[in-house]
Design an enzyme around this catalytic site. Structure first.
Site, short mmCIF file in Angstrom:
data_model
loop_
_atom_site.label_atom_id
_atom_site.label_comp_id
_atom_site.label_asym_id
_atom_site.label_seq_id
_atom_site.Cartn_x
_atom_site.Cartn_y
_atom_site.Cartn_z
N GLU A 95 31.54 37.97 37.47
CA GLU A 95 32.78 37.35 37.97
C GLU A 95 33.95 38.30 37.76
OE1 GLU A 95 33.14 33.21 36.78
OE2 GLU A 95 35.32 33.39 36.70
N ASP A 97 38.10 37.92 37.99
CA ASP A 97 39.05 36.81 38.06
C ASP A 97 40.51 37.20 38.11
OD1 ASP A 97 37.44 34.57 37.64
OD2 ASP A 97 37.44 34.85 35.48
N GLU A 99 43.72 34.59 37.68
CA GLU A 99 44.15 33.19 37.55
C GLU A 99 45.64 33.18 37.32
OE1 GLU A 99 42.11 30.87 34.58
OE2 GLU A 99 40.16 31.18 35.53
N GLY A 193 50.14 27.22 26.01
CA GLY A 193 49.00 26.71 25.26
C GLY A 193 48.83 25.20 25.34
#
Ligand SMILES: *[C@@H]1O[C@H](CO)[C@@H](O)[C@H](O)[C@H]1NC(C)=O
Length: 279
Positions: A95, A97, A99, A193
């Site tokens: 993969e 990525d 994001e 977070g």
């Protein structure tokens, strides 16, 4: 099989390029929240309280230079994640990525990147961007060839993952991947977070895509479209970073990188991953 397929691949490169969304992609989920619009030139994905949405490429690719322009959810996008990535199938998947983690209005998006080989990731690097990614479309690119994975933003390299199989670091090069993208709610972790929750009164949250362009080897029925019968076009298959690219990468890493797994000694008390001594 690795060396065999490489010989075949070195012979030629097929150019698959299109801004043609219906031909290249399918909306895979979201019950109408993913749309192809504007005479096939624009794709949008939306998220509301009930669901996100996603799309994937019809083709699988084994190596390519893949560009897409994205315009991210504007305003208060805290809690949302827009993921744009390449991924293979199975339990030992590969993969690559991008994001995009949303934020409160006026606060910077976080661009989170990762590379998985054979089901193992844990290679996060995160960046802020040098522009507001919600105001305009910007080009996010992956160059993936047998020696390099290079992530770029508007042509500026932000991350390189080299083939270091010689050091025993697995590199994605045997499993074809599909391009995938989705938008979903991740307010349990995405923004500060998880401290900042999605404001559903601002829904739907919409990300837009246009100008897909790929020079790539398409994988179909166990074979690559890159065969010995037509010679490579362009130089992406052998490309790495030249000295200008290395300088730009350094500039991004010095000024915009906010997390690097390779400096996170607390996280790896047994020692940093092997590739960190090189990359
Ligand atoms: C949101 O903004 C804060 C404050 O500027 C920043 O520290 C953080 O990296 C930004 N991104 C996310 C996803 O929290």
């Amino acid at each position: 099989m690795g060396s065999l397929s490489l010989i075949v691949l070195l012979g030629s490169i097929i150019v698959v390029s299109a801004g043609n969304f219906n031909q290249e992609f399918e909306i895979t989920w979201g019950d109408g929240r993913g749309k192809i619009l504007d005479n096939d030139k624009l794709l949008t994905l939306s998220l509301d309280h009930n669901s996100g949405s996603g799309f994937q490429s019809r083709n699988e690719y084994l190596f390519g230079k893949i560009d897409m322009q994205l315009k991210l959810v504007p305003g208060n996008s805290a809690g949302t994640v827009t993921a744009y990535y390449l991924r293979s199938k199975g339990a030992a998947w590969d993969e690559i990525d991008f994001e995009f983690l949303g934020n409160l209005s006026g606060e910077p998006y976080t661009l989170h990147t990762n590379v998985y080989s054979q089901g193992k990731g844990d290679r996060e690097q995160q960046f802020h961007l040098w522009f507001d990614p919600t105001q305009d479309f910007h080009t996010y690119s992956v160059l993936w060839n047998p020696q390099h994975i290079i992530f770029s933003v508007d042509g500026t390299p932000i991350r390189e993952f080299k083939n270091l199989e010689s050091m025993g670091v697995p590199f994605p090069k045997n499993q074809p991947m599909r391009i995938q993208s989705s938008i979903w709610n991740a307010d349990d972790w995405a923004t500060r977070g998880g401290l900042i929750k999605t404001d559903w009164s601002k829904a739907p949250f919409t990300a837009s895509y246009r100008n897909f362009n790929a020079e790539a080897c398409v994988w179909s029925s166990g074979k690559s479209s890159c065969t010995s019968s037509s010679p490579p076009r362009g130089d992406w298959f052998n490309q790495g970073l030249d000295s200008g690219g290395k300088k730009k990468l350094k500039w991004v890493q010095n000024n915009y990188m906010i997390y690097n797994y390779c400096t996170d000694t607390k996280r790896f008390p047994q020692g940093l991953p092997k590739e960190c001594s090189v990359n």
